[in-house]
Design a protein around this motif. Sequence first.
Motif, short mmCIF file in Angstrom:
data_model
loop_
_atom_site.label_atom_id
_atom_site.label_comp_id
_atom_site.label_asym_id
_atom_site.label_seq_id
_atom_site.Cartn_x
_atom_site.Cartn_y
_atom_site.Cartn_z
N GLN A 225 0.84 -1.19 0.00
CA GLN A 225 0.00 0.00 0.00
C GLN A 225 0.88 1.25 0.00
OE1 GLN A 225 -2.94 0.04 3.09
NE2 GLN A 225 -3.70 2.08 2.58
N VAL A 226 0.79 2.00 -1.09
CA VAL A 226 1.57 3.24 -1.23
C VAL A 226 0.58 4.33 -1.65
CG1 VAL A 226 3.58 4.35 -2.26
CG2 VAL A 226 3.55 1.86 -1.98
N ASN A 227 -0.02 4.98 -0.69
CA ASN A 227 -1.13 5.89 -0.97
C ASN A 227 -0.71 7.14 -1.74
OD1 ASN A 227 -2.98 4.23 0.33
ND2 ASN A 227 -2.55 5.13 2.33
N TYR A 228 0.54 7.52 -1.62
CA TYR A 228 0.96 8.75 -2.30
C TYR A 228 1.32 8.52 -3.77
CZ TYR A 228 5.63 6.86 -1.30
OH TYR A 228 6.73 6.05 -1.20
N LEU A 229 1.34 7.26 -4.22
CA LEU A 229 1.74 6.99 -5.60
C LEU A 229 0.78 6.03 -6.29
CD1 LEU A 229 3.89 7.58 -7.71
CD2 LEU A 229 5.22 5.65 -6.83
N PHE A 230 0.46 4.93 -5.64
CA PHE A 230 -0.39 3.91 -6.25
C PHE A 230 -1.80 3.96 -5.64
CE2 PHE A 230 3.97 1.96 -6.33
CZ PHE A 230 4.20 2.17 -7.68
N GLN A 231 -2.44 5.11 -5.80
CA GLN A 231 -3.80 5.26 -5.27
C GLN A 231 -4.74 4.29 -6.00
OE1 GLN A 231 -2.02 7.69 -6.75
NE2 GLN A 231 -1.89 9.51 -5.46
N GLN A 232 -5.68 3.72 -5.23
CA GLN A 232 -6.58 2.74 -5.81
C GLN A 232 -7.88 3.35 -6.34
OE1 GLN A 232 -5.51 -0.73 -6.01
NE2 GLN A 232 -3.75 0.63 -5.72
N ASP A 233 -8.08 4.65 -6.18
CA ASP A 233 -9.32 5.28 -6.65
C ASP A 233 -9.06 6.20 -7.84
OD1 ASP A 233 -7.87 7.12 -5.24
OD2 ASP A 233 -9.53 7.83 -3.99
N LYS A 234 -8.05 5.84 -8.66
CA LYS A 234 -7.76 6.65 -9.86
C LYS A 234 -8.86 6.46 -10.90
CE LYS A 234 -2.72 6.64 -9.34
NZ LYS A 234 -1.43 6.22 -9.90
N PHE A 235 -8.84 7.32 -11.89
CA PHE A 235 -9.90 7.30 -12.91
C PHE A 235 -9.69 6.23 -13.97
CE2 PHE A 235 -6.58 10.11 -14.37
CZ PHE A 235 -6.45 9.82 -15.72
N TYR A 236 -8.54 5.51 -13.92
CA TYR A 236 -8.26 4.47 -14.92
C TYR A 236 -8.02 3.13 -14.21
CZ TYR A 236 -3.40 5.63 -13.64
OH TYR A 236 -2.23 5.86 -12.96
N ASP A 237 -7.84 2.08 -14.98
CA ASP A 237 -7.58 0.75 -14.44
C ASP A 237 -6.20 0.74 -13.78
OD1 ASP A 237 -7.07 -1.92 -13.94
OD2 ASP A 237 -7.52 -2.63 -15.96
N VAL A 238 -6.17 0.61 -12.46
CA VAL A 238 -4.90 0.76 -11.74
C VAL A 238 -3.98 -0.44 -11.93
CG1 VAL A 238 -5.84 2.33 -10.01
CG2 VAL A 238 -5.94 -0.17 -9.61
N SER A 239 -4.43 -1.48 -12.60
CA SER A 239 -3.52 -2.60 -12.91
C SER A 239 -2.42 -2.16 -13.87
CB SER A 239 -4.29 -3.78 -13.50
OG SER A 239 -4.81 -3.46 -14.78
N TYR A 240 -2.65 -1.02 -14.55
CA TYR A 240 -1.62 -0.48 -15.44
C TYR A 240 -0.52 0.26 -14.67
CZ TYR A 240 -4.30 -1.63 -19.60
OH TYR A 240 -4.93 -2.31 -20.61
N ASP A 241 -0.67 0.44 -13.39
CA ASP A 241 0.41 1.01 -12.56
C ASP A 241 1.37 -0.13 -12.20
OD1 ASP A 241 -0.74 3.48 -12.73
OD2 ASP A 241 -1.53 3.50 -10.69
#
Length: 394
Positions: A225-241
């Motif tokens: 969990q890295v809230n400042y970089l890999f936020q889970q509520d982004k507007f795109y599919d976060v699997s691309y992070d």
Amino acid sequence: MDYRCAQCNYTYEVAPVFTLMETEIIRTVCQLAGYAEGDGIFAPGGSISNMYGLVLARYHRYPHIKTAGMYGMRPLTLFTSEESHYSFVKAAHWLGLGADNCVHVKTNERGQMCPNDLEVKILQAQKDGSEPFFVNATAGSTVLGAFDDFNATADVCEKYGLWLHVDACLGGAALLSYNNRHLLAGLERSNSFAWNPHKSVGAPLQCSLFLTRERDLLTHCNSIQVNYLFQQDKFYDVSYDTGNKSVQCGRKIDAFKFWLMLKARGYGSFGRLLDHAIDISKVLIKKIEQRGNEHFRLVLDDFEYMNVCFWYIPKVLRGLEETPEWRERLHTVAPKIKERMAYCGTLMLGYTPLKYRGLGNFFRMVFTCFPVLEEGELDFILDEIERLGEECEY
């Protein structure tokens, strides 16, 4: 935005095009390898790619290690051949497994791991109180270019419930081959493999792939969990992070190098270049044989891949009884000729021993897709070795 962010693959939003390139290559190579579903990541090199395999195998067996560590556990043991890359010993050290728990398995006369000895070593580790969990098979060993029998190795791994990784850093390019794809028979039965396009294919250094047939395991194993970089509520599919499933944060856009090469030439063109490199290595073997056993001597009668290993015998050693002392002198030849090469600047050719086999220094010629060598250049290489060889004292 800092312009440097566009050169870093950690989140989709800062490198969307490069992220999609990486995703495309991983999907395609998984298909070539026979992984129905798979996942992967570009890594800084083969040593790190092989380490990914070990970390994933350990997590697959004991997910709690990610948070609780290995305190109080039995020693975990990994197995790899005598001729495998040294990165597995280093990885055992770095990951806290201990170098002594990296067990080396015997190889046959061609440098291939012996499945029977692998099973013996697994049973011995169990008897000694260790827990086997990981087997590495090699696709293109560093010195002899040997390919292990992946089907036979997979049979042993399935019997004992072990993760099978394939170090294909050198030989993974056979995936692209028309005539030599058989070298990787059984790769689809592995759990993971590593491939360095910066080796046989000639991609700019660094360019290394780690692939696994386990679809979501890489993410579960490495993400935190890295809230400042890999936020889970982004507007795109976060699997691309993809940065969160990497051991790194900042990551070079290594996928772009390989993607651009493949778009320029196509997978098929690289397959033909690879087959040419293997074919021309066979031509070198014939030329060495034609020059006679008194001048050159092959380490093996034939080689599976693009490596050709041989001794040069200078005039002062010809016709003498081949005693242990004679062999000691022979093993000084390659290093002295290599020194002359460095000073003259006409040729660059490596040498190596295989000490566990009792073999001293010999030349190791490794062909790749680039440069594309032709027959006449092989004559120059052998002529230059002979010329420089007669300038040295032994």
